[in-house]
Motif scaffolding. Structure first.
Motif, PDB file in Angstrom:
ATOM      1  N   TRP A 135     -66.563 -71.724-100.784  1.00  0.00           N
ATOM      2  CA  TRP A 135     -65.030 -72.768 -99.879  1.00  0.00           C
ATOM      3  C   TRP A 135     -63.864 -72.609-100.858  1.00  0.00           C
ATOM      4  O   TRP A 135     -62.981 -72.619-100.370  1.00  0.00           O
ATOM      5  CB  TRP A 135     -65.510 -72.355 -98.281  1.00  0.00           C
ATOM      6  N   LYS A 136     -64.451 -73.769-101.518  1.00  0.00           N
ATOM      7  CA  LYS A 136     -63.462 -75.237-102.132  1.00  0.00           C
ATOM      8  C   LYS A 136     -63.439 -75.059-103.395  1.00  0.00           C
ATOM      9  O   LYS A 136     -62.931 -75.253-104.216  1.00  0.00           O
ATOM     10  CB  LYS A 136     -63.591 -76.287-101.956  1.00  0.00           C
ATOM     11  N   ALA A 137     -63.637 -73.560-104.488  1.00  0.00           N
ATOM     12  CA  ALA A 137     -64.111 -73.192-106.251  1.00  0.00           C
ATOM     13  C   ALA A 137     -65.048 -73.927-105.971  1.00  0.00           C
ATOM     14  O   ALA A 137     -64.882 -74.510-107.526  1.00  0.00           O
ATOM     15  CB  ALA A 137     -62.689 -72.866-106.082  1.00  0.00           C
ATOM     16  N   LYS A 138     -65.883 -74.960-105.719  1.00  0.00           N
ATOM     17  CA  LYS A 138     -67.203 -75.387-106.219  1.00  0.00           C
ATOM     18  C   LYS A 138     -68.169 -74.595-106.770  1.00  0.00           C
ATOM     19  O   LYS A 138     -69.415 -73.761-106.134  1.00  0.00           O
ATOM     20  CB  LYS A 138     -67.600 -76.635-105.241  1.00  0.00           C
ATOM     21  N   ARG A 139     -68.667 -74.441-107.856  1.00  0.00           N
ATOM     22  CA  ARG A 139     -69.348 -74.147-108.542  1.00  0.00           C
ATOM     23  C   ARG A 139     -70.405 -74.876-109.281  1.00  0.00           C
ATOM     24  O   ARG A 139     -69.923 -75.661-109.587  1.00  0.00           O
ATOM     25  CB  ARG A 139     -69.251 -72.896-110.253  1.00  0.00           C
ATOM     26  N   VAL A 140     -71.398 -74.387-108.430  1.00  0.00           N
ATOM     27  CA  VAL A 140     -73.245 -74.965-108.745  1.00  0.00           C
ATOM     28  C   VAL A 140     -73.876 -73.872-109.972  1.00  0.00           C
ATOM     29  O   VAL A 140     -74.399 -73.290-108.896  1.00  0.00           O
ATOM     30  CB  VAL A 140     -73.677 -75.287-107.446  1.00  0.00           C
ATOM     31  N   PRO A 141     -74.028 -74.523-110.956  1.00  0.00           N
ATOM     32  CA  PRO A 141     -74.528 -73.574-111.935  1.00  0.00           C
ATOM     33  C   PRO A 141     -76.331 -73.083-111.320  1.00  0.00           C
ATOM     34  O   PRO A 141     -76.288 -71.914-111.518  1.00  0.00           O
ATOM     35  CB  PRO A 141     -74.565 -74.059-113.108  1.00  0.00           C
TER      36      PRO A 141
END
Length: 192
Positions: A135-141
């Protein structure tokens, strides 16, 4: 009343009625209501994409949407975690939802949304966690990799194919992050 405005502002899809009613009953902070709406909004798009592109992936869409709409409800009890890191809201949120008669299979998302490596995590838990990040453009691989594994297995495709498809979806969802952050930040952490 700011809470009511945060719950009804037309900028973002409305929450499921049971979730909105819980927030009203708890007199939740307006910022929390706006945050939950932003995450829920992403969860709607994410589950729509999943159902359209990977119909073989079994998941309960309504559970994901309720989970996204209530995952941080424990912050009504741990107000400091609205603007600072902390995890006390997670078990507190699950317990709070249970005390309101929410079934355990729905209340669990309040406790699991930051614990995607735990044993017994279901696709629904991963989707709520993913919506809470993207939602806040945080990418968590590592979270995304867990979703890719499920997509590849259910779709009988190579993991790289599932990765490319998910990556495209998440990039599209992340593109709306500035608008969602602006929406959330319109509302104060505390009642005025």
């Amino acid at each position: 009343m700011l809470l009511e405005r945060a719950l009804t502002d037309p900028a973002v899809r409305p929450l499921p009625s049971p979730a909105a009613d819980l927030l009203r009953g708890l007199d939740a902070p307006p910022r929390l209501a706006a945050h939950l709406r932003a995450v829920h909004d992403v969860a709607v798009d994410l589950t729509d994409w999943l159902a359209a592109h990977y119909p073989a992936v079994p998941f309960d869409r309504n559970a994901v949407l309720f989970g996204a709409a209530t995952h941080d409800i424990g912050k009504t009890l741990h107000l400091a975690e609205l603007s600072a890191p902390g995890s006390q809201h997670e078990p507190a949120g699950r317990d709070l939802l249970l005390s309101f008669g929410v079934p355990p299979e729905l209340a669990r998302f309040a406790a699991t949304h930051a614990s995607w490596h735990d044993l017994g995590i279901e696709p629904e838990d991963l989707l709520v966690s993913l919506a809470d990040k993207i939602w806040k453009a945080k990418r968590v691989p590592d979270l995304e990799q867990l979703v890719v594994i499920r997509l590849a297995a259910a779709g009988a495709i190579e993991p790289w194919e599932a990765f490319l498809a998910l990556d495209e979806c998440l990039d599209r969802l992340a593109a709306g992050a500035d608008d969602r952050l602006a929406f959330q930040n319109t509302y104060p952490v505390a009642h005025a």
